[in-house]
Design a protein around this motif. Sequence first.
Motif, PDB file in Angstrom:
ATOM      1  N   LYS A 150      42.738  71.760  96.895  1.00 48.97           N
ATOM      2  CA  LYS A 150      43.764  71.452  96.647  1.00 48.97           C
ATOM      3  C   LYS A 150      44.338  71.437  95.115  1.00 48.97           C
ATOM      4  CE  LYS A 150      48.639  71.449  98.251  1.00 48.97           C
ATOM      5  NZ  LYS A 150      49.604  70.692  98.930  1.00 48.97           N
ATOM      6  N   PHE A 151      44.256  72.117  94.528  1.00 48.19           N
ATOM      7  CA  PHE A 151      45.293  72.291  92.953  1.00 48.19           C
ATOM      8  C   PHE A 151      46.760  71.850  93.318  1.00 48.19           C
ATOM      9  CE2 PHE A 151      41.979  74.610  92.601  1.00 48.19           C
ATOM     10  CZ  PHE A 151      40.478  73.223  92.073  1.00 48.19           C
ATOM     11  N   PRO A 152      46.920  70.730  93.916  1.00 47.09           N
ATOM     12  CA  PRO A 152      48.690  70.378  93.626  1.00 47.09           C
ATOM     13  C   PRO A 152      49.319  70.536  92.184  1.00 47.09           C
ATOM     14  CG  PRO A 152      47.108  68.470  94.416  1.00 47.09           C
ATOM     15  CD  PRO A 152      46.286  69.041  93.798  1.00 47.09           C
ATOM     16  N   ASP A 153      49.260  71.073  91.505  1.00 46.24           N
ATOM     17  CA  ASP A 153      49.900  71.180  90.140  1.00 46.24           C
ATOM     18  C   ASP A 153      49.580  72.124  90.113  1.00 46.24           C
ATOM     19  OD1 ASP A 153      50.532  68.332  90.147  1.00 46.24           O
ATOM     20  OD2 ASP A 153      48.675  67.257  88.836  1.00 46.24           O
ATOM     21  N   ASP A 154      49.077  73.438  89.983  1.00 49.68           N
ATOM     22  CA  ASP A 154      48.359  74.375  89.549  1.00 49.68           C
ATOM     23  C   ASP A 154      49.651  75.495  90.103  1.00 49.68           C
ATOM     24  OD1 ASP A 154      46.593  73.457  88.314  1.00 49.68           O
ATOM     25  OD2 ASP A 154      44.635  75.103  89.248  1.00 49.68           O
ATOM     26  N   HIS A 155      50.824  75.525  89.635  1.00 48.96           N
ATOM     27  CA  HIS A 155      52.041  76.292  90.388  1.00 48.96           C
ATOM     28  C   HIS A 155      51.981  77.700  89.850  1.00 48.96           C
ATOM     29  CE1 HIS A 155      53.840  71.897  89.657  1.00 48.96           C
ATOM     30  NE2 HIS A 155      52.964  71.938  90.961  1.00 48.96           N
ATOM     31  N   GLN A 156      53.286  78.345  89.806  1.00 47.51           N
ATOM     32  CA  GLN A 156      53.158  79.885  89.794  1.00 47.51           C
ATOM     33  C   GLN A 156      54.436  80.572  89.478  1.00 47.51           C
ATOM     34  OE1 GLN A 156      53.847  83.497  92.090  1.00 47.51           O
ATOM     35  NE2 GLN A 156      53.830  81.376  93.770  1.00 47.51           N
ATOM     36  N   VAL A 157      54.983  81.402  88.302  1.00 48.01           N
ATOM     37  CA  VAL A 157      56.078  81.994  88.251  1.00 48.01           C
ATOM     38  C   VAL A 157      56.248  83.243  88.638  1.00 48.01           C
ATOM     39  CG1 VAL A 157      56.738  79.764  85.922  1.00 48.01           C
ATOM     40  CG2 VAL A 157      55.837  82.269  85.727  1.00 48.01           C
ATOM     41  N   ASN A 158      57.107  83.538  88.356  1.00 45.32           N
ATOM     42  CA  ASN A 158      57.634  85.289  88.314  1.00 45.32           C
ATOM     43  C   ASN A 158      57.652  85.881  87.766  1.00 45.32           C
ATOM     44  OD1 ASN A 158      58.649  88.025  88.124  1.00 45.32           O
ATOM     45  ND2 ASN A 158      59.121  87.690  90.313  1.00 45.32           N
ATOM     46  N   ASN A 159      56.572  86.334  86.743  1.00 42.97           N
ATOM     47  CA  ASN A 159      56.052  86.825  85.182  1.00 42.97           C
ATOM     48  C   ASN A 159      56.657  87.834  85.075  1.00 42.97           C
ATOM     49  OD1 ASN A 159      53.928  87.708  87.109  1.00 42.97           O
ATOM     50  ND2 ASN A 159      53.960  89.470  85.541  1.00 42.97           N
ATOM     51  N   ARG A 160      57.898  88.963  86.022  1.00 44.19           N
ATOM     52  CA  ARG A 160      58.704  89.595  85.328  1.00 44.19           C
ATOM     53  C   ARG A 160      59.668  89.485  85.570  1.00 44.19           C
ATOM     54  NH1 ARG A 160      56.847  94.595  89.722  1.00 44.19           N
ATOM     55  NH2 ARG A 160      54.710  95.266  88.925  1.00 44.19           N
TER      56      ARG A 160
END
Length: 384
Positions: A150-160
């Motif tokens: 688990k990489f707790p700090d690897d996040h995401q956004v909605n690129n569009r």
Amino acid sequence: MSEDHQTQWDVAVVGGGVIGCSIAWRLAQGGLRVIVLDKSDFGSEASYAAGGMLAPLSEADQTGAFFDLCVASRAIYSDFARELLESSAIDIEYRTEGTLYLSLREEDDEELDRRWQWQQATGLNVKRLGAGCVRKLEPGITTALRWALKFPDDHQVNNRLLAAALFESARLSGVETRPHTEVHQLLTESVAGKERVTGLKTSRGLILADRLIIAAGSWSSQVTSSTASTLEVLPVRGQMVAFEMPVQPLSHVIYSRRGYLIPRNSGCVIAGSTTERTGFNKSVTAGGVADILNHAIEIMPSTRELAITETWAGLRPHAHDGLPVLGKDPQIDGLIYATAHYRNGILLTPITARAISELVLEGDSSINLSPFSISRRTLRLAEH
Ligand SMILES: Cc1cc2nc3c(=O)[nH]c(=O)nc-3n(C[C@H](O)[C@H](O)[C@H](O)COP(=O)(O)OP(=O)(O)OC[C@H]3O[C@@H](n4cnc5c(N)ncnc54)[C@H](O)[C@@H]3O)c2cc1C
């Protein structure tokens, strides 16, 4: 002749993806007169096609200048998202549940184990979880799961939404935006034996500018001048499939060595991807989709029942060593590169905007860009 022939811009940016728009936004905030030109609609190429993962640790096997750049960009992302919301009223759906990297087969163990060993020895935030623990977090994951990181700090956004927010922020800061305007050629003149930029020849006339920023993604090598350094950026196709979300939704980004699943706020899940050298061909192929579906089903068997809502493909801009090209052209005054972000352009948007805007506004960047300079590329190309 276009009316722009009379206008002298401080900066003209070639390419209205996340990289071009973010730089333009920062430069307009710094008080410059900026124009961005895109041959198509803004944010309609790789920036639209991406997955939006902000995952420097999930795929990293060593530290180094590139890893440091990725981590530095990730560190400023939440502030960046907040600032974009304030300036554009668009929420880019920055999500912080983190990323799970699954071992699903015996042959997966070695890579995950290696990543775990060096990252925890380096003091990075990575956790090793047993199968039971992972399935409590994500009950939809296959029972074939062996264990996971688990990489707790690897996040995401909605690129569009990111592309839309950057376009809007740039526009509201006073950036002039010109869609459907293809740049054909860089214009330069020689002053006291040194070349400097004067503007651009476009499909809609001339643009006069003191500085030019090449942020044309996979097409960056096509926008050049005979006196500029050699820029080699090639397209690498990635296909994607979106599904309607199951009743029991995912919350984390889920990786395996063969594919990934990304949950979106809208209630869909995105599965990717392929890595193909097919030139500028953006077709979605039966083979590409079949591979993506197999890998998605391997991760979450219930994917088999989900309705496919969209398929698409995009072109990742790739330089020969996979690193971005950032900084000034050594031959031509006023010519600056911000391209070849390959698989990490969404992640690297905030730090690229900071580095390149500092270069233009202050003459230097607080980030060491020498590992990413075009000269290092020309030298290496010449060596081989
Ligand atoms: C399938 C896929 C998944 C990805 N997933 C991720 C991910 O999860 N995380 C991540 O960080 N990155 C990801 N990426 C990579 C990321 O999308 C790119 O690195 C990033 O979008 C590059 O942004 P850009 O603005 O440089 O390029 P682009 O978005 O391609 O923009 C370049 C723009 O330049 C314009 N242009 C080109 N030539 C000209 C010209 N002559 N005149 C005028 N305009 C021109 C184009 O029309 C285009 O709009 C993914 C990419 C793909 C394809």
